[in-house]
Design a protein around this motif. Structure first.
Motif, PDB file in Angstrom:
ATOM      1  N   LEU A  37      -1.647   0.366  11.952  1.00  0.00           N
ATOM      2  CA  LEU A  37      -1.598   1.823  11.986  1.00  0.00           C
ATOM      3  C   LEU A  37      -2.769   2.391  12.781  1.00  0.00           C
ATOM      4  O   LEU A  37      -3.912   1.994  12.590  1.00  0.00           O
ATOM      5  CB  LEU A  37      -1.615   2.384  10.568  1.00  0.00           C
ATOM      6  CG  LEU A  37      -0.451   1.955   9.678  1.00  0.00           C
ATOM      7  CD1 LEU A  37      -0.588   2.551   8.285  1.00  0.00           C
ATOM      8  CD2 LEU A  37       0.874   2.366  10.290  1.00  0.00           C
ATOM      9  N   ILE A  38      -2.440   3.329  13.657  1.00  0.00           N
ATOM     10  CA  ILE A  38      -3.423   3.994  14.507  1.00  0.00           C
ATOM     11  C   ILE A  38      -3.358   5.481  14.205  1.00  0.00           C
ATOM     12  O   ILE A  38      -2.285   6.074  14.242  1.00  0.00           O
ATOM     13  CB  ILE A  38      -3.095   3.772  16.012  1.00  0.00           C
ATOM     14  CG1 ILE A  38      -2.819   2.309  16.314  1.00  0.00           C
ATOM     15  CG2 ILE A  38      -4.192   4.347  16.896  1.00  0.00           C
ATOM     16  CD1 ILE A  38      -3.962   1.382  16.105  1.00  0.00           C
ATOM     17  N   GLY A  39      -4.495   6.103  13.934  1.00  0.00           N
ATOM     18  CA  GLY A  39      -4.530   7.529  13.603  1.00  0.00           C
ATOM     19  C   GLY A  39      -4.623   8.435  14.809  1.00  0.00           C
ATOM     20  O   GLY A  39      -5.125   9.545  14.705  1.00  0.00           O
ATOM     21  N   ILE A  77      -3.639  10.763   7.938  1.00  0.00           N
ATOM     22  CA  ILE A  77      -2.250  10.354   7.678  1.00  0.00           C
ATOM     23  C   ILE A  77      -2.141   8.831   7.794  1.00  0.00           C
ATOM     24  O   ILE A  77      -1.567   8.170   6.922  1.00  0.00           O
ATOM     25  CB  ILE A  77      -1.280  11.076   8.641  1.00  0.00           C
ATOM     26  CG1 ILE A  77      -1.278  12.582   8.332  1.00  0.00           C
ATOM     27  CG2 ILE A  77       0.121  10.494   8.536  1.00  0.00           C
ATOM     28  CD1 ILE A  77      -0.524  13.421   9.334  1.00  0.00           C
ATOM     29  N   ALA A  78      -2.705   8.273   8.871  1.00  0.00           N
ATOM     30  CA  ALA A  78      -2.666   6.814   9.046  1.00  0.00           C
ATOM     31  C   ALA A  78      -3.467   6.112   7.963  1.00  0.00           C
ATOM     32  O   ALA A  78      -3.031   5.097   7.416  1.00  0.00           O
ATOM     33  CB  ALA A  78      -3.197   6.447  10.431  1.00  0.00           C
ATOM     34  N   ALA A  79      -4.641   6.653   7.630  1.00  0.00           N
ATOM     35  CA  ALA A  79      -5.479   6.032   6.601  1.00  0.00           C
ATOM     36  C   ALA A  79      -4.771   6.023   5.257  1.00  0.00           C
ATOM     37  O   ALA A  79      -4.753   5.008   4.553  1.00  0.00           O
ATOM     38  CB  ALA A  79      -6.817   6.755   6.500  1.00  0.00           C
ATOM     39  N   ALA A  80      -4.155   7.138   4.880  1.00  0.00           N
ATOM     40  CA  ALA A  80      -3.444   7.205   3.593  1.00  0.00           C
ATOM     41  C   ALA A  80      -2.274   6.224   3.574  1.00  0.00           C
ATOM     42  O   ALA A  80      -2.037   5.558   2.567  1.00  0.00           O
ATOM     43  CB  ALA A  80      -2.968   8.628   3.324  1.00  0.00           C
ATOM     44  N   ALA A  81      -1.548   6.130   4.691  1.00  0.00           N
ATOM     45  CA  ALA A  81      -0.412   5.202   4.749  1.00  0.00           C
ATOM     46  C   ALA A  81      -0.890   3.757   4.601  1.00  0.00           C
ATOM     47  O   ALA A  81      -0.265   2.957   3.892  1.00  0.00           O
ATOM     48  CB  ALA A  81       0.351   5.382   6.058  1.00  0.00           C
ATOM     49  N   ASN A  98     -13.686   9.072  13.093  1.00  0.00           N
ATOM     50  CA  ASN A  98     -13.040  10.173  12.383  1.00  0.00           C
ATOM     51  C   ASN A  98     -12.757   9.831  10.921  1.00  0.00           C
ATOM     52  O   ASN A  98     -12.747  10.717  10.072  1.00  0.00           O
ATOM     53  CB  ASN A  98     -11.750  10.599  13.084  1.00  0.00           C
ATOM     54  CG  ASN A  98     -10.782   9.465  13.233  1.00  0.00           C
ATOM     55  OD1 ASN A  98     -11.104   8.444  13.824  1.00  0.00           O
ATOM     56  ND2 ASN A  98      -9.589   9.623  12.703  1.00  0.00           N
ATOM     57  N   ASN A  99     -12.551   8.562  10.589  1.00  0.00           N
ATOM     58  CA  ASN A  99     -12.303   8.188   9.197  1.00  0.00           C
ATOM     59  C   ASN A  99     -13.534   8.430   8.335  1.00  0.00           C
ATOM     60  O   ASN A  99     -13.429   8.927   7.216  1.00  0.00           O
ATOM     61  CB  ASN A  99     -11.855   6.734   9.100  1.00  0.00           C
ATOM     62  CG  ASN A  99     -10.536   6.502   9.800  1.00  0.00           C
ATOM     63  OD1 ASN A  99     -10.501   5.906  10.865  1.00  0.00           O
ATOM     64  ND2 ASN A  99      -9.453   6.989   9.224  1.00  0.00           N
ATOM     65  N   ALA A 100     -14.699   8.081   8.842  1.00  0.00           N
ATOM     66  CA  ALA A 100     -15.932   8.336   8.100  1.00  0.00           C
ATOM     67  C   ALA A 100     -16.234   9.828   8.036  1.00  0.00           C
ATOM     68  O   ALA A 100     -16.686  10.337   7.010  1.00  0.00           O
ATOM     69  CB  ALA A 100     -17.090   7.590   8.750  1.00  0.00           C
ATOM     70  N   ILE A 101     -15.965  10.531   9.132  1.00  0.00           N
ATOM     71  CA  ILE A 101     -16.215  11.968   9.167  1.00  0.00           C
ATOM     72  C   ILE A 101     -15.314  12.685   8.164  1.00  0.00           C
ATOM     73  O   ILE A 101     -15.738  13.603   7.463  1.00  0.00           O
ATOM     74  CB  ILE A 101     -16.007  12.515  10.595  1.00  0.00           C
ATOM     75  CG1 ILE A 101     -17.093  11.959  11.514  1.00  0.00           C
ATOM     76  CG2 ILE A 101     -16.007  14.026  10.616  1.00  0.00           C
ATOM     77  CD1 ILE A 101     -16.822  12.155  12.982  1.00  0.00           C
ATOM     78  N   SER A 102     -14.061  12.258   8.058  1.00  0.00           N
ATOM     79  CA  SER A 102     -13.115  12.902   7.141  1.00  0.00           C
ATOM     80  C   SER A 102     -13.587  12.844   5.696  1.00  0.00           C
ATOM     81  O   SER A 102     -13.370  13.778   4.933  1.00  0.00           O
ATOM     82  CB  SER A 102     -11.738  12.253   7.248  1.00  0.00           C
ATOM     83  OG  SER A 102     -11.149  12.571   8.475  1.00  0.00           O
ATOM     84  N   ASP A 116     -11.571   1.922  -0.936  1.00  0.00           N
ATOM     85  CA  ASP A 116     -10.199   1.440  -0.758  1.00  0.00           C
ATOM     86  C   ASP A 116      -9.941   0.651   0.520  1.00  0.00           C
ATOM     87  O   ASP A 116      -8.805   0.253   0.768  1.00  0.00           O
ATOM     88  CB  ASP A 116      -9.230   2.627  -0.814  1.00  0.00           C
ATOM     89  CG  ASP A 116      -9.244   3.321  -2.156  1.00  0.00           C
ATOM     90  OD1 ASP A 116      -9.610   2.677  -3.155  1.00  0.00           O
ATOM     91  OD2 ASP A 116      -8.901   4.521  -2.209  1.00  0.00           O
ATOM     92  N   THR A 117     -10.944   0.446   1.360  1.00  0.00           N
ATOM     93  CA  THR A 117     -10.744  -0.319   2.593  1.00  0.00           C
ATOM     94  C   THR A 117     -11.730  -1.479   2.663  1.00  0.00           C
ATOM     95  O   THR A 117     -12.786  -1.449   2.044  1.00  0.00           O
ATOM     96  CB  THR A 117     -10.927   0.556   3.847  1.00  0.00           C
ATOM     97  OG1 THR A 117     -12.255   1.085   3.866  1.00  0.00           O
ATOM     98  CG2 THR A 117      -9.918   1.686   3.893  1.00  0.00           C
ATOM     99  N   THR A 118     -11.359  -2.486   3.432  1.00  0.00           N
ATOM    100  CA  THR A 118     -12.217  -3.651   3.659  1.00  0.00           C
ATOM    101  C   THR A 118     -12.272  -3.911   5.160  1.00  0.00           C
ATOM    102  O   THR A 118     -11.230  -4.105   5.788  1.00  0.00           O
ATOM    103  CB  THR A 118     -11.644  -4.900   2.954  1.00  0.00           C
ATOM    104  OG1 THR A 118     -11.533  -4.621   1.564  1.00  0.00           O
ATOM    105  CG2 THR A 118     -12.529  -6.100   3.176  1.00  0.00           C
ATOM    106  N   PRO A 119     -13.469  -3.919   5.753  1.00  0.00           N
ATOM    107  CA  PRO A 119     -13.556  -4.197   7.193  1.00  0.00           C
ATOM    108  C   PRO A 119     -13.169  -5.636   7.506  1.00  0.00           C
ATOM    109  O   PRO A 119     -13.469  -6.545   6.733  1.00  0.00           O
ATOM    110  CB  PRO A 119     -15.029  -3.944   7.530  1.00  0.00           C
ATOM    111  CG  PRO A 119     -15.731  -3.663   6.262  1.00  0.00           C
ATOM    112  CD  PRO A 119     -14.744  -3.631   5.149  1.00  0.00           C
ATOM    113  N   VAL A 120     -12.494  -5.826   8.640  1.00  0.00           N
ATOM    114  CA  VAL A 120     -12.059  -7.161   9.048  1.00  0.00           C
ATOM    115  C   VAL A 120     -12.766  -7.586  10.335  1.00  0.00           C
ATOM    116  O   VAL A 120     -13.301  -8.675  10.416  1.00  0.00           O
ATOM    117  CB  VAL A 120     -10.522  -7.199   9.239  1.00  0.00           C
ATOM    118  CG1 VAL A 120     -10.086  -8.549   9.757  1.00  0.00           C
ATOM    119  CG2 VAL A 120      -9.819  -6.860   7.944  1.00  0.00           C
ATOM    120  N   ALA A 121     -12.752  -6.742  11.349  1.00  0.00           N
ATOM    121  CA  ALA A 121     -13.369  -7.087  12.633  1.00  0.00           C
ATOM    122  C   ALA A 121     -13.739  -5.820  13.384  1.00  0.00           C
ATOM    123  O   ALA A 121     -13.097  -4.786  13.221  1.00  0.00           O
ATOM    124  CB  ALA A 121     -12.405  -7.919  13.475  1.00  0.00           C
ATOM    125  N   SER A 122     -14.760  -5.913  14.215  1.00  0.00           N
ATOM    126  CA  SER A 122     -15.144  -4.824  15.101  1.00  0.00           C
ATOM    127  C   SER A 122     -14.557  -5.118  16.471  1.00  0.00           C
ATOM    128  O   SER A 122     -14.797  -6.186  17.033  1.00  0.00           O
ATOM    129  CB  SER A 122     -16.666  -4.720  15.173  1.00  0.00           C
ATOM    130  OG  SER A 122     -17.037  -3.708  16.084  1.00  0.00           O
TER     131      SER A 122
END
Length: 175
Positions: A37-39, A77-81, A98-102, A116-122
């Motif tokens: 998913l891309i926001g 919207i993408a983050a919630a999905a 934008n996710n951190a800013i939100s 609710d999220t876990t980082p995987v890769a940069s």
């Protein structure tokens, strides 16, 4: 382009490490298509990077990584999905500033982004720079605590929680 190559090399190294020490239950991952998913709207820089990476991951793992654009609400919207999908690793989220800013702008999100999220890769890093005409009556802020008057009252543009907009609001001040 040089940085993109370095980021891709880092991701390759990370994936190589991940494939060398894999638990037996995850050895066959992925065994079905993975949604990414891309926001952001299709055709932009984030979408292009995601599609290049999705093609590379599809070739590497032999399973489709499908980019799905869910633009709107500053990426919420993408983050919630993604956050509300089953936690099975088959729905990924392309996270951007934008996710951190939100999380700091919106009081009532349906999720806690950090919890609710876990980082995987940069995959990539962005540099933001605000450039204006010398005739514009603003000066650069020397202190990170200086905040400009709200742009919302002066601008006819939409106001999503994007990094450039928030940087401008934080680092521009009137003389």
């Amino acid at each position: 382009m040089k940085f993109l190559r370095a980021a891709l090399s880092g991701l390759v190294c990370l994936l190589c490490l991940a494939t060398t020490v894999v638990p037996a239950a995850a050895a066959d991952y992925p065994n079905r298509p993975v949604r990414w998913l891309i926001g952001f709207a299709a055709g932009g820089p984030v979408d292009i990077v995601a599609r290049i990476m999705a093609q590379w991951l599809s070739d590497r793992f032999g399973q489709q990584f499908v980019v799905e654009n869910r633009a709107g609400s500053g990426g919420n919207i993408a983050a919630a999905a993604a956050i509300n999908s089953p936690p099975d690793g088959y729905t990924l989220l392309f996270v951007a500033p934008n996710n951190a800013i939100s999380t700091s702008l919106y009081k009532k999100l349906s999720y806690d982004f950090i919890r609710d999220t876990t980082p995987v890769a940069s995959i990539m890093q962005l540099t933001n720079m605000l450039v204006v005409s010398n005739d514009l009556p603003v000066k650069p802020s020397r202190s990170s605590s200086t905040t400009a008057r709200p742009i919302r009252a002066r601008s006819p543009m939409p106001h999503p929680a994007t990094a450039p907009r928030c940087i401008c609001r934080r680092n521009c001040s009137r003389p």
